[in-house]
Enzyme design. Sequence first.
Site, PDB file in Angstrom:
ATOM      1  N   ALA A 257      51.636 -15.466 -13.357  1.00 25.69           N
ATOM      2  CA  ALA A 257      50.417 -15.043 -13.992  1.00 25.69           C
ATOM      3  C   ALA A 257      49.356 -16.374 -13.922  1.00 25.69           C
ATOM      4  CB  ALA A 257      50.776 -14.666 -15.179  1.00 25.69           C
ATOM      5  N   GLY A 258      49.961 -17.489 -14.357  1.00 27.08           N
ATOM      6  CA  GLY A 258      48.979 -18.514 -14.319  1.00 27.08           C
ATOM      7  C   GLY A 258      48.578 -18.796 -13.324  1.00 27.08           C
TER       8      GLY A 258
END
Length: 315
Positions: A257-258
Amino acid sequence: MSRPAIVVVGSLNMDFVVKVQALPAPGQTVLGSDFRMIPGGKGANQACGAGRLAGSGHDIRMIGCVGYDLFADHLKASLSAAGVDISSIRSTKSAATGIATIWVEPGGQNSIVVAPGANGALDKRDAESWRTTMRNAAWVLFQLETPLDVVDTALAVARAGGAQTMLDPAPARHLPGELLRHVSLLTPNETEASILLGSPAQRIEPDRAHEMTAALLRLGVQAVVLKLGDAGCFYDDGVRAQYSRGFVVDAVDATAAGDTFNAALAVALAEKRPKAEALRFANAAAAISVTRMGAQASIPVRGEVDRFLEVHRDG
Ligand code: RIB
């Protein structure tokens, strides 16, 4: 020679992903399920994301190192399919391609162990040799799964060539001020920010994010985006600060996600979109990625993010 718009310097890993009901305690064996091998590595994920989100017309390039094995072929094929130029990925006989073992718990939280392998074979001479590749890139993206002296040298080379640099300080570690001086935009999550500041890990509410970004700016970076998970993110360059609300989704797996966030942010900033729009685009791309299993398997293409933003116009 065409000028790369976004260059990613970093790791390529084959991820071995297993779902678990709960993490094993030391000495304990637990049964998992849904084993999958999925292309990953923080660097490769960011390059893949930039390729998918930029679409045609952009030049996205990956710099890294792999071994001579099937994982390397698979990882390079995944990046090529995303439209990434892989000609700057070198191969080494001295190590196997990097791998990561990932346990995903219900709710999407993960635990990751990386064996860097060939990612660790990069050295400072490599970084010097990337000068031409990085020259005139709009953004050069870094993470910390390659040797620190390589990141340090390459950051300086990138800045000297006129590029903006984005550093994702993951996996988190203390960083020297000399290195941070070459960072245009630092993008820690809350845990990474705490480690950089030498403070206990803590959950940061958006209304307290400004204190933390101000402290991070004092480390010498030019600007900070503090990633707050599903709460969104907070931008601060010492003159302007702004919060961008996140999106609530049904999380399946937070892996990458990052990375997806950074890729989307780099694409939007390279397109010179207004800051608020760029942050919202990055939040949306990351939100979509957590609804799917795996690293590169979860990263959306541009049209999906545009549709998501249309549906969530008021949210
Ligand atoms: O950020 C997620 C990535 O971290 C995974 O793909 C894994 O390879 C590790 O590098």
